[in-house]
Design a protein around this motif. Sequence first.
Motif, PDB file in Angstrom:
ATOM      1  N   ILE A   7      49.103  58.492 -24.252  1.00 12.08           N
ATOM      2  CA  ILE A   7      48.844  57.376 -25.260  1.00 12.08           C
ATOM      3  C   ILE A   7      48.211  57.980 -26.813  1.00 12.08           C
ATOM      4  CG2 ILE A   7      47.603  55.324 -26.047  1.00 12.08           C
ATOM      5  CD1 ILE A   7      47.719  54.656 -22.828  1.00 12.08           C
TER       6      ILE A   7
ATOM      7  N   GLU B  20      52.165  49.412 -23.494  1.00 15.60           N
ATOM      8  CA  GLU B  20      51.859  49.492 -21.833  1.00 15.60           C
ATOM      9  C   GLU B  20      53.062  49.449 -21.137  1.00 15.60           C
ATOM     10  OE1 GLU B  20      51.515  45.094 -22.890  1.00 15.60           O
ATOM     11  OE2 GLU B  20      51.234  46.788 -23.876  1.00 15.60           O
TER      12      GLU B  20
ATOM     13  N   VAL C   2      54.259  52.925 -21.015  1.00 15.42           N
ATOM     14  CA  VAL C   2      53.391  54.080 -20.268  1.00 15.42           C
ATOM     15  C   VAL C   2      53.454  53.793 -18.656  1.00 15.42           C
ATOM     16  CG1 VAL C   2      51.047  54.307 -19.712  1.00 15.42           C
ATOM     17  CG2 VAL C   2      51.649  54.069 -22.087  1.00 15.42           C
TER      18      VAL C   2
ATOM     19  N   TYR D 125      44.728  51.919 -27.558  1.00 18.58           N
ATOM     20  CA  TYR D 125      46.011  52.237 -27.923  1.00 18.58           C
ATOM     21  C   TYR D 125      45.668  52.493 -29.678  1.00 18.58           C
ATOM     22  CZ  TYR D 125      49.023  50.978 -24.251  1.00 18.58           C
ATOM     23  OH  TYR D 125      49.333  50.888 -23.082  1.00 18.58           O
TER      24      TYR D 125
END
Length: 140
Positions: free
Chosen positions: A46, A53, A56, A78
């Motif tokens: 990140i 998200e 990820v 973030y």
Amino acid sequence: MLTEKNTSDKYKYCEFCGRTLPKHYEGTLCPTCQEAQLFRNVRDYIRANTVNEYEVAEHFHIPLRQIKEWIREGRIEYHEVNTASTISGMHCQRCGAPVSFGTLCPNCLKLMNTQGRSVAPAISPDSRMHYLDTPSDKTK
């Protein structure tokens, strides 16, 4: 000596912390160390990339709820750039503004701290913990 050989045949050890693992256990790290390593990898990913998200979760093949839990816990954050569109479904518990870290937006966190209020959730009347109404006397 025979007992030591039987014991070493039944177990192996976590490479990081040295915990005992069953011989048939797949992998070289215990579950706790695996999660810690995964967290470090996610955090570094990140920091190095501008991702949301969902990206990820897809990249690491982990549930989206795990990433959101780490955000709520304040363990990962973030990038500030375009935060409102970066994390969907993460909102301040007080005002509803989008958050990139924890459960309160920076404005509410600042407001709560300047007003001397705790940022912890309010204690319900059904709570089993009880607090004294009078301050402790420090002069005793």
